[in-house]
Design a protein around this motif. Sequence first.
Motif, short mmCIF file in Angstrom:
data_model
loop_
_atom_site.label_atom_id
_atom_site.label_comp_id
_atom_site.label_asym_id
_atom_site.label_seq_id
_atom_site.Cartn_x
_atom_site.Cartn_y
_atom_site.Cartn_z
N GLY A 210 68.83 1.76 -56.95
CA GLY A 210 69.92 1.70 -57.92
C GLY A 210 69.44 2.13 -59.29
N THR A 211 70.33 2.06 -60.28
CA THR A 211 69.97 2.37 -61.65
C THR A 211 69.06 1.26 -62.16
N ASP B 141 65.96 2.37 -47.10
CA ASP B 141 65.58 3.55 -47.87
C ASP B 141 66.50 4.71 -47.56
N LYS B 142 66.33 5.75 -48.34
CA LYS B 142 67.06 7.00 -48.16
C LYS B 142 66.20 7.91 -47.29
N VAL B 143 66.83 8.64 -46.39
CA VAL B 143 66.12 9.56 -45.50
C VAL B 143 65.82 10.85 -46.27
N SER C 156 69.79 6.69 -56.89
CA SER C 156 69.44 7.86 -56.08
C SER C 156 70.27 7.94 -54.80
N LEU C 157 71.36 7.18 -54.75
CA LEU C 157 72.22 7.20 -53.57
C LEU C 157 73.53 7.91 -53.90
N TYR C 158 73.78 9.00 -53.18
CA TYR C 158 74.96 9.82 -53.41
C TYR C 158 75.76 9.97 -52.12
N ILE C 159 77.02 10.33 -52.25
CA ILE C 159 77.86 10.57 -51.08
C ILE C 159 77.21 11.62 -50.19
N GLY C 160 77.13 11.33 -48.90
CA GLY C 160 76.53 12.24 -47.93
C GLY C 160 75.07 11.96 -47.65
N ASP C 161 74.42 11.12 -48.47
CA ASP C 161 73.00 10.79 -48.23
C ASP C 161 72.86 10.01 -46.92
N ARG C 162 71.79 10.31 -46.22
CA ARG C 162 71.45 9.58 -44.99
C ARG C 162 70.54 8.42 -45.39
#
Length: 109
Positions: free
Chosen positions: A66-67, A105-107, A83-89
Amino acid sequence: MLQKRLHKEGSAFSQIVQQIREIGRNVDIDIQFGTVTAPLPAIEVVLDNDSMTLDDDDLTIPWQLGTHQRLTESGEVIRFRSSLYIGDRVIVACMDDKQQWLLLDKVAE
């Protein structure tokens, strides 16, 4: 037994595999993949396996996704955006028979 754990042989990966074999599989935690469909702060994640939608009330999110702000050794404050946006896995852990959800976590792309 403690002595055996302290003296594992092989590469770091091999040592992790040895440790997992000693401990055994944890059937109480399920790891799933999902896709972000709404960004923070009102995040939504749709899981791949059952198309279930999780929202910000369902998910525990690590602070670094997050921020947030970090303080450098020199005293400078650096601000990081989410760092999380629409479409992120993303990788999500399910605990307690789908009662607790942890966004791990983000892929990588």
